[in-house]
Design a protein around this motif. Structure first.
Motif, mmCIF file in Angstrom:
data_model
loop_
_atom_site.group_PDB
_atom_site.id
_atom_site.type_symbol
_atom_site.label_atom_id
_atom_site.label_comp_id
_atom_site.label_asym_id
_atom_site.label_seq_id
_atom_site.Cartn_x
_atom_site.Cartn_y
_atom_site.Cartn_z
ATOM 1 N N SER A 145 -10.494 -4.549 -3.403
ATOM 2 C CA SER A 145 -9.879 -3.227 -3.297
ATOM 3 C C SER A 145 -10.867 -2.174 -2.846
ATOM 4 C CB SER A 145 -9.310 -2.799 -4.658
ATOM 5 O OG SER A 145 -8.283 -3.666 -5.033
ATOM 6 N N LYS A 146 -10.364 -1.193 -2.099
ATOM 7 C CA LYS A 146 -11.138 0.012 -1.769
ATOM 8 C C LYS A 146 -10.821 1.052 -2.812
ATOM 9 C CE LYS A 146 -10.736 -0.077 3.303
ATOM 10 N NZ LYS A 146 -10.151 0.685 4.400
ATOM 11 N N TYR A 181 -4.527 -0.539 -0.517
ATOM 12 C CA TYR A 181 -3.117 -0.688 -0.889
ATOM 13 C C TYR A 181 -2.852 -2.110 -1.354
ATOM 14 C CZ TYR A 181 -3.066 3.539 1.892
ATOM 15 O OH TYR A 181 -3.354 4.782 2.401
ATOM 16 N N GLU A 182 -3.420 -2.433 -2.482
ATOM 17 C CA GLU A 182 -3.350 -3.786 -3.012
ATOM 18 C C GLU A 182 -1.945 -4.106 -3.514
ATOM 19 O OE1 GLU A 182 -5.814 -6.436 -6.292
ATOM 20 O OE2 GLU A 182 -6.291 -4.341 -5.983
ATOM 21 N N THR A 238 -8.695 -3.738 0.972
ATOM 22 C CA THR A 238 -7.550 -2.848 1.093
ATOM 23 C C THR A 238 -7.533 -1.759 0.023
ATOM 24 O OG1 THR A 238 -5.137 -2.753 1.284
ATOM 25 C CG2 THR A 238 -6.027 -4.310 -0.311
#
Length: 132
Positions: A124-125, A105-106, A103
């Motif tokens: 995370s991205k 949007y962690e 994601t």
């Protein structure tokens, strides 16, 4: 003594022992509504897995109901069904599938939900190659 073709025994062909056969690749399903991460993950894992990609949670659920999936990488935020809901349904159909949530949007809440529903990791991205 001359042997004719009919007198010769045909060679016996045997399958090689299992330890000599190349291992079959396992299946990885990448679920992301963005083309970039899907193709990046396909390239990263193409030598280790048979990689399938889909662009929605709905397609992911359809895919796993018909095909065995050994591992999956799921985006959390997607249009339609969220990655958390895909994870929940995926585990109901195939509990042995290992799932990594990915994601941009962690949040602590989504991390908790992912772990509660059986994800083995939460990343995370943008992701870096050594981590993934």
């Amino acid at each position: 003594m001359n042997l004719t073709v009919a007198d010769r025994e045909a060679p016996v062909l045997t399958a090689p022992p299992e330890e000599m056969l190349p291992p079959e690749k396992k299946t990885l399903l990448v679920v992301d509504d963005e083309e970039g991460p899907r193709q990046s993950l396909r390239m990263v894992f193409r030598n280790d897995y048979v990689v399938h990609t889909v662009d929605s949670g709905e397609r992911a659920i359809e895919f796993i109901r018909v095909n065995p999936v050994h591992a999956a990488v799921l985006d959390i935020r997607m249009a339609g069904i969220s990655g958390i809901e895909v994870l929940r349904q995926m585990k109901a159909v195939s509990p042995q599938t290992e799932v990594i949530m990915l994601t941009a949007y962690e949040t602590l809440e989504t991390a908790r939900q992912a772990i509660r529903h059986g994800a083995c990791d939460y990343l995370s991205k943008p992701f870096d190659l050594p981590t993934i």
